[in-house]
Design an enzyme around this catalytic site. Sequence first.
Site, short mmCIF file in Angstrom:
data_model
loop_
_atom_site.label_atom_id
_atom_site.label_comp_id
_atom_site.label_asym_id
_atom_site.label_seq_id
_atom_site.Cartn_x
_atom_site.Cartn_y
_atom_site.Cartn_z
CB SER A 126 -0.85 0.00 1.27
OG SER A 126 -1.49 1.26 1.45
CE1 TYR A 139 -3.34 -1.89 5.75
CE2 TYR A 139 -3.33 0.39 5.01
CZ TYR A 139 -3.48 -0.95 4.74
OH TYR A 139 -3.76 -1.37 3.45
N1 LIG Z 1 -8.76 -0.71 -0.38
C1 LIG Z 1 -7.72 0.07 -0.31
O1 LIG Z 1 -7.82 1.32 -0.26
C2 LIG Z 1 -6.32 -0.53 -0.30
C3 LIG Z 1 -5.26 0.33 -0.60
C4 LIG Z 1 -3.97 -0.18 -0.59
C5 LIG Z 1 -3.74 -1.51 -0.29
N2 LIG Z 1 -4.78 -2.33 0.01
C6 LIG Z 1 -4.46 -3.73 0.34
O2 LIG Z 1 -5.02 -4.56 -0.65
C7 LIG Z 1 -5.38 -5.83 -0.08
C8 LIG Z 1 -6.85 -6.11 -0.38
O3 LIG Z 1 -7.64 -5.05 0.11
P1 LIG Z 1 -9.19 -4.87 -0.27
O4 LIG Z 1 -9.44 -3.41 -0.34
O5 LIG Z 1 -9.53 -5.73 -1.41
O6 LIG Z 1 -9.84 -5.39 1.11
P2 LIG Z 1 -11.10 -6.33 1.41
O7 LIG Z 1 -12.18 -6.12 0.41
O8 LIG Z 1 -11.39 -6.11 2.86
O9 LIG Z 1 -10.50 -7.80 1.19
C9 LIG Z 1 -9.61 -8.38 2.08
C10 LIG Z 1 -9.52 -9.87 1.73
O10 LIG Z 1 -8.56 -10.46 2.62
C11 LIG Z 1 -9.12 -11.65 3.11
N3 LIG Z 1 -8.57 -11.98 4.41
C12 LIG Z 1 -8.57 -11.23 5.53
N4 LIG Z 1 -8.02 -11.90 6.54
C13 LIG Z 1 -7.66 -13.13 6.04
C14 LIG Z 1 -7.07 -14.28 6.59
N5 LIG Z 1 -6.72 -14.34 7.88
N6 LIG Z 1 -6.83 -15.35 5.79
C15 LIG Z 1 -7.19 -15.31 4.48
N7 LIG Z 1 -7.76 -14.25 3.91
C16 LIG Z 1 -8.01 -13.17 4.69
C17 LIG Z 1 -10.63 -11.41 3.17
O11 LIG Z 1 -11.33 -12.64 3.02
P3 LIG Z 1 -12.00 -13.51 4.20
O12 LIG Z 1 -12.55 -12.54 5.20
O13 LIG Z 1 -13.06 -14.29 3.47
O14 LIG Z 1 -10.91 -14.37 4.72
C18 LIG Z 1 -10.83 -10.59 1.91
O15 LIG Z 1 -11.04 -11.43 0.80
C19 LIG Z 1 -5.04 -5.73 1.42
O16 LIG Z 1 -3.78 -6.28 1.64
C20 LIG Z 1 -5.03 -4.22 1.67
O17 LIG Z 1 -4.22 -3.89 2.76
C21 LIG Z 1 -6.07 -1.87 0.00
#
Ligand SMILES: NC(=O)c1ccc[n+]([C@@H]2O[C@H](COP(=O)([O-])OP(=O)(O)OC[C@H]3O[C@@H](n4cnc5c(N)ncnc54)[C@H](OP(=O)(O)O)[C@@H]3O)[C@@H](O)[C@H]2O)c1
Length: 240
Positions: A126, A139
Amino acid sequence: MVTGASSGIGEATARRLAAEGFDVVAAARRRDRLDKLAAEVPGIRAATLDVTSQESVDAFAASLDRCDVLVNNAGGAIGLEPVAGADVADWQRMYDTNVLGSLRVTKALLPRLVGSGDGVLVMLTSVAGLVSYEGGGGYNAAKHAQTSMTEVLRLELCGEPVRVVEVAPGMVHTEEFSLNRFRGDDAAADRVYAGVPGPLTAEDVADAISWCVTRPAHVNVDRLVIRPRAQAAQHKVHRV
Ligand SMILES: NC(=O)c1ccc[n+]([C@@H]2O[C@H](COP(=O)([O-])OP(=O)(O)OC[C@H]3O[C@@H](n4cnc5c(N)ncnc54)[C@H](OP(=O)(O)O)[C@@H]3O)[C@@H](O)[C@H]2O)c1
């Protein structure tokens, strides 16, 4: 192989890589969502995985016969409290999922990535792993650690047939990221994106990941930083 594929960036990446012709294993804890995804999209197979459990990672790894591409995407943020008011348990959960989760899965699948002869490891970090901001403490710390791990891996794997790619998104409007950060508070989650003309979508990030993965084998995209046009920097977001 995409972790955290039950929503957001992970789900969009699984869909995109399947469309590119990959056989995709979509893994996360919520199996019902993954089964729906697999039923809808040819080329996607569902797998149950909790990246915070070594037992779960081991069982998952044993079920795979090969792995050419690993997208370490599972992760997220909890809370926006200042360091002085931080909850240690929140920091532990963020570290366990984003950092140690990526470590567990990487360790388990690295031999297969090397064995594939042209492996690609993508780490979803990120901009929070590059620039700190007030309230970001836990974070920021976790994502900085993930960024460091990615840099170290690239150094240690130099000479092996594995590319190590970091994709660092800025503001992405996914269904659950901010909702989880604000512990289910819809209004607080909505305020993050309020008035921002065109935050990134999960599909935008999946497109970037797909581009990195499909470069020729000798081309390593070290770090791809991707933000919406309206977010020039962490503290500079245009709102209308
Ligand atoms: N959205 C943003 O603004 C943003 C910006 C920069 C980086 N990111 C990064 O991008 C990635 C995805 O983010 P997103 O926005 O798509 O978030 P999201 O919609 O909340 O998705 C997170 C995913 O991680 C899975 N997860 C969480 N804990 C887990 C565990 N213990 N084991 C296996 N899977 C797990 C969840 O699935 P389950 O709950 O079904 O396990 C879900 O599928 C993350 O690493 C986040 O930090 C996001």
